[in-house]
Every structure is written in structure tokens, then in C-alpha cells.
Design an enzyme around this catalytic site. Structure first.
Site, PDB file in Angstrom:
ATOM      1  N   LYS A 285       0.834  -1.205   0.000  1.00 20.73           N
ATOM      2  CA  LYS A 285       0.000   0.000   0.000  1.00 20.73           C
ATOM      3  C   LYS A 285       0.873   1.261   0.000  1.00 20.73           C
ATOM      4  O   LYS A 285       0.652   2.201  -0.761  1.00 20.73           O
ATOM      5  CB  LYS A 285      -0.927  -0.022   1.221  1.00 20.73           C
ATOM      6  CG  LYS A 285      -1.595   1.299   1.546  1.00 20.73           C
ATOM      7  CD  LYS A 285      -2.596   1.723   0.489  1.00 20.73           C
ATOM      8  CE  LYS A 285      -2.977   3.182   0.651  1.00 20.73           C
ATOM      9  NZ  LYS A 285      -3.930   3.647  -0.340  1.00 20.73           N
TER      10      LYS A 285
ATOM     11  N   LYS B 146       0.677  11.909   6.459  1.00 28.94           N
ATOM     12  CA  LYS B 146       0.941  10.665   7.203  1.00 28.94           C
ATOM     13  C   LYS B 146       1.503   9.593   6.270  1.00 28.94           C
ATOM     14  O   LYS B 146       2.465   8.905   6.606  1.00 28.94           O
ATOM     15  CB  LYS B 146      -0.352  10.153   7.850  1.00 28.94           C
ATOM     16  CG  LYS B 146      -0.169   8.787   8.513  1.00 28.94           C
ATOM     17  CD  LYS B 146      -1.455   7.992   8.666  1.00 28.94           C
ATOM     18  CE  LYS B 146      -1.916   7.377   7.369  1.00 28.94           C
ATOM     19  NZ  LYS B 146      -2.970   6.362   7.518  1.00 28.94           N
TER      20      LYS B 146
HETATM   21  P1  NAD Z   1     -11.265   9.853   7.925  1.00 25.64           P
HETATM   22  O1  NAD Z   1     -10.519  10.808   8.780  1.00 25.64           O
HETATM   23  O2  NAD Z   1     -12.287  10.355   6.979  1.00 25.64           O
HETATM   24  O3  NAD Z   1     -11.961   8.720   8.828  1.00 25.64           O
HETATM   25  C1  NAD Z   1     -11.414   8.222  10.018  1.00 25.64           C
HETATM   26  C2  NAD Z   1     -12.557   7.969  10.978  1.00 25.64           C
HETATM   27  O4  NAD Z   1     -12.018   7.414  12.178  1.00 25.64           O
HETATM   28  C3  NAD Z   1     -13.313   9.247  11.369  1.00 25.64           C
HETATM   29  O5  NAD Z   1     -14.700   9.074  11.146  1.00 25.64           O
HETATM   30  C4  NAD Z   1     -12.984   9.427  12.839  1.00 25.64           C
HETATM   31  O6  NAD Z   1     -14.069  10.007  13.591  1.00 25.64           O
HETATM   32  C5  NAD Z   1     -12.748   7.998  13.267  1.00 25.64           C
HETATM   33  N1  NAD Z   1     -11.910   7.879  14.466  1.00 25.64           N
HETATM   34  C6  NAD Z   1     -10.811   8.578  14.781  1.00 25.64           C
HETATM   35  N2  NAD Z   1     -10.329   8.172  15.976  1.00 25.64           N
HETATM   36  C7  NAD Z   1     -11.161   7.207  16.420  1.00 25.64           C
HETATM   37  C8  NAD Z   1     -11.213   6.394  17.588  1.00 25.64           C
HETATM   38  N3  NAD Z   1     -10.288   6.519  18.557  1.00 25.64           N
HETATM   39  N4  NAD Z   1     -12.222   5.501  17.710  1.00 25.64           N
HETATM   40  C9  NAD Z   1     -13.169   5.374  16.737  1.00 25.64           C
HETATM   41  N5  NAD Z   1     -13.186   6.124  15.611  1.00 25.64           N
HETATM   42  C10 NAD Z   1     -12.194   7.019  15.462  1.00 25.64           C
HETATM   43  O7  NAD Z   1     -10.122   9.024   7.137  1.00 25.64           O
HETATM   44  P2  NAD Z   1     -10.316   8.168   5.798  1.00 25.64           P
HETATM   45  O8  NAD Z   1      -9.997   9.030   4.622  1.00 25.64           O
HETATM   46  O9  NAD Z   1     -11.593   7.409   5.877  1.00 25.64           O
HETATM   47  O10 NAD Z   1      -9.074   7.172   5.960  1.00 25.64           O
HETATM   48  C11 NAD Z   1      -9.119   6.051   6.825  1.00 25.64           C
HETATM   49  C12 NAD Z   1      -7.878   5.205   6.551  1.00 25.64           C
HETATM   50  O11 NAD Z   1      -7.880   4.792   5.162  1.00 25.64           O
HETATM   51  C13 NAD Z   1      -6.570   5.976   6.747  1.00 25.64           C
HETATM   52  O12 NAD Z   1      -5.606   5.104   7.292  1.00 25.64           O
HETATM   53  C14 NAD Z   1      -6.196   6.425   5.336  1.00 25.64           C
HETATM   54  O13 NAD Z   1      -4.807   6.641   5.188  1.00 25.64           O
HETATM   55  C15 NAD Z   1      -6.690   5.255   4.517  1.00 25.64           C
HETATM   56  N6  NAD Z   1      -7.044   5.539   3.109  1.00 25.64           N
HETATM   57  C16 NAD Z   1      -7.781   6.637   2.770  1.00 25.64           C
HETATM   58  C17 NAD Z   1      -8.100   6.855   1.421  1.00 25.64           C
HETATM   59  C18 NAD Z   1      -8.934   8.051   0.981  1.00 25.64           C
HETATM   60  O14 NAD Z   1      -8.968   8.315  -0.247  1.00 25.64           O
HETATM   61  N7  NAD Z   1      -9.606   8.768   1.862  1.00 25.64           N
HETATM   62  C19 NAD Z   1      -7.692   5.939   0.447  1.00 25.64           C
HETATM   63  C20 NAD Z   1      -6.983   4.811   0.841  1.00 25.64           C
HETATM   64  C21 NAD Z   1      -6.653   4.625   2.169  1.00 25.64           C
END
Ligand code: NAD
Length: 302
Positions: free
Chosen positions: A177, A245
Site C-alpha cells: 500500500k 501521514k
Molecule cells: P477519515 O478521517 O475520513 O476517517 C477516520 C474515521 O475514524 C473518522 O470518522 C474518525 O471520527 C474515526 N476515528 C478517529 N479516531 C477514532 C477512535 N479513537 N475511535 C473510533 N473512531 C475514530 O479518514 P479516511 O480518509 O476514511 O481514511 C481512513 C484510513 O484509510 C486511513 O488510514 C487512510 O490513510 C486510509 N485511506 C484513505 C483513502 C482516501 O482516499 N480517503 C484511500 C486509501 C486509504
């Protein structure tokens, strides 16, 4: 099959919604209670009434056969899993924890060891495809871990992605990834520099982007992110802080596997500067604004 889903943000929300539409019994937890609503609505629309909202990660995990996490960073993943009253305190022996987040190998070793000590199986299964792929169920899912556990979970993973791959031992998913996603950021910065060169030389940003999209410079980044630079939205689908990150994880991975990556070091510095200047929650293409400000020129459609 009972599934827990923790972290229902940009990616977790649509992924959990697809599991809800597929009819699975789901227990949801997010620190932000509003995030659970869309998943519940997706389930209700599909006639799935087996969706519950819980108040802690442990409450979601209690009785789950599979627990998914989609969380922002290694520190939060570790806290959610290992805290008293966290995910691992509630999962039963033989349950599987699948982390869909982008994560590093150090965290992977600690959380896998903690899972093992409780008889819980662990798969690292980060995803690629962005929010559109998450909504459409067309994500690429890169999985590391035990092959038989992967086979057991594959039918569920097929509901959130259409390119579900077992890559090998634990950690292989996280490595693939990071090695893949780094190109997104290098390419975004490279695209903005090419556009800037053209614009400074008198070719409009729109014309320049069309030329790049139809030449050897063509890429997903040029097609998908180019227009979001030119319309000034900087793409709200992904946070700048999460992009940084990923770049920081790239440098950590490079250091732990002994790779020297000079371009990655420079691009990480640009994203770091952008987070410091504009804030973690801004859109990820705000990194381009650093270059725009340095040049006193914004890359916009006429
Ligand atoms: P985001 O910030 O939109 O979502 C993260 C969620 O986690 C939020 O809803 C937040 O409230 C929740 N959260 C935070 N701390 C928490 C806790 N202690 N307990 C419970 N919930 C908690 O992020 P995202 O864009 O959905 O990304 C999530 C993961 O996927 C990350 O690791 C990111 O790098 C990865 N990712 C994102 C994308 C993208 O395009 N957005 C693509 C591939 C991978």
C-alpha cells in the site's frame, strides 16, 4: 456472520455501507456519532435491520466474527485496539481483526502480537481506490497474513473491493500500500510543477492539463486530481494530514527496509510544510498551494 466496523469516515463509511447492503449483521463504532448515520440509512434502504450503533470499540467487537478498522494513523489504531476496554479486550478467540487503514510495520508487529496473545487472527488489508472506489465497492485490497484466514474472509472482502489480493506474510499489505500510494503524492507535486512551467511560459493551465492527460505524462493523478487543482477545490475526498501521514510512513518504511528515496524526502517536506501552513483537515491537494504561493501564480481554469 456478525461484523464490527470501527472508523466510519470517508473510506470506512462507504465500505461499511456496502456490507450493510450485502445484508450482514453489523455493529458500528466511530468517535463521531454522526458518521454512523449514512451506514444505517444504506442498510435500511436495503431492508437490513441488523445494524447497531455502539458506544465503544469493545461493544462493537463483542460477539463479532470479523472486526474491521479504518482509522487515521498507527497511534489511533493501536489505542483503539490495545486500550482497556478496546477492540482486543472484547473479540473472542478465533475472531479475525482486519485493519483496512494505511499503517506501518512497527505498529503491525505490536498489534499482531497483542491479537495473537488473545487467540485473535489478524490481517493487514489496506485499500486503494479512494472514496469513489469505496462507494462503488471496487477497491483494491492488499492483504498480508495467514492464507487460510484470508480465504475464510475473502467473501466478505469481495463485498468492499473487486481486486482482493493475498500478497504474503503479515505486513505485506501495508508495504504494498505504501509503495503504491507514494506515487500519488510524488505525481501530484510533479503534475503541479509541469502545469506551473507551462502557465509561466504562457500556455493556459487548462490547455496544459489536456496536453499532459494525452501524452507520456498521462496518469490517474493528472485525470482525477488535475481538474481539482484547476477548479481550486483541491479535492475534498482525502485530508492533507492523512496525505502527509502516508509520506511519513513512506520514510519510516524506507528506513526500516534500508531504502534510500531522495525524491520521497523532498515531497514529504512539502506535505509537512502544507500541513503546518494550512492545517491537517484541509484537502490533500493544498500541498500544491505551496508551489502556487512560491510562484505567485494560481493554477486555474480561465
Ligand atoms: P477519515 O478521517 O475520513 O476517517 C477516520 C474515521 O475514524 C473518522 O470518522 C474518525 O471520527 C474515526 N476515528 C478517529 N479516531 C477514532 C477512535 N479513537 N475511535 C473510533 N473512531 C475514530 O479518514 P479516511 O480518509 O476514511 O481514511 C481512513 C484510513 O484509510 C486511513 O488510514 C487512510 O490513510 C486510509 N485511506 C484513505 C483513502 C482516501 O482516499 N480517503 C484511500 C486509501 C486509504
Amino acid at each position: 456472520m456478525r461484523i464490527a466496523f470501527i472508523g466510519l469516515g470517508n473510506m470506512g463509511g462507504p465500505m461499511a455501507s456496502n456490507l450493510a447492503r450485502a445484508g450482514y449483521e453489523l455493529a458500528l463504532f466511530d468517535l463521531d456519532a454522526n458518521k454512523t448515520e449514512t451506514v444505517q440509512a444504506a442498510g435500511a434502504e436495503a431492508g437490513n435491520s441488523k445494524i447497531s450503533i455502539t458506544e465503544t470499540a469493545a461493544a462493537a467487537a463483542a460477539g463479532a466474527d470479523i472486526a474491521f478498522t479504518s482509522l487515521p494513523n498507527p497511534k489511533i489504531i493501536e489505542a483503539v485496539a490495545l486500550a482497556d476496554g478496546g477492540l482486543l479486550s472484547a473479540l473472542h478467540e478465533g475472531a479475525v481483526w482486519i485493519d483496512l487503514s494505511t499503517n506501518n510495520l512497527e505498529c503491525e508487529r505490536r498489534i499482531r502480537a497483542a491479537a495473537k496473545s488473545r487467540g485473535v487472527e489478524f490481517l493487514d488489508a489496506p485499500v486503494s481506490g479512494g472514496i469513489e472506489g469505496a462507494a462503488a465497492g471496487t477497491l483494491m485490497i492488499m492483504v498480508g497474513g495467514d492464507a487460510s484466514v484470508f480465504e475464510r474472509c475473502k467473501p466478505v472482502l469481495n463485498k468492499i473491493g473487486n481486486r482482493v489480493m493475498h500478497l504474503g506474510e503479515h505486513g505485506a499489505g501495508y508495504v504494498a500500500k505504501i509503495a503504491q500510494v507514494v506515487l500519488c503524492y510524488l505525481n501530484s507535486v510533479a503534475l503541479s510543477e509541469a502545469l506551473m512551467l507551462g502557465v509561466k511560459g504562457g500556455v493556459s493551465a487548462e490547455t496544459m492539463l489536456g496536453i499532459i492527460q494525452g501524452s507520456t505524462g498521462a496518469s490517474y493523478v493528472a485525470n482525477r486530481y488535475g481538474p481539482a487543482i484547476l477548479d481550486g477545490s483541491y479535492d475534498p475526498g482525502f485530508a492533507l494530514g492523512l496525505a502527509h501521514k502516508d509520506m511519513a510512513l513512506t520514510l519510516e518504511l524506507a528506513s526500516s527496509v534500508g531504502a534510500t528515496l531522495p525524491m520521497c524526502e523532498q515531497v514529504e517536506a512539502i506535505y509537512k510544510m502544507a500541513v503546518e501552513q494550512f492545517g491537517f483537515d484541509q484537502n490533500h491537494l493544498m500541498a500544491v498551494k505551496i508551489l502556487e504561493e512560491q510562484n505567485g501564480t494560481f493554477l486555474r481554469s480561465a
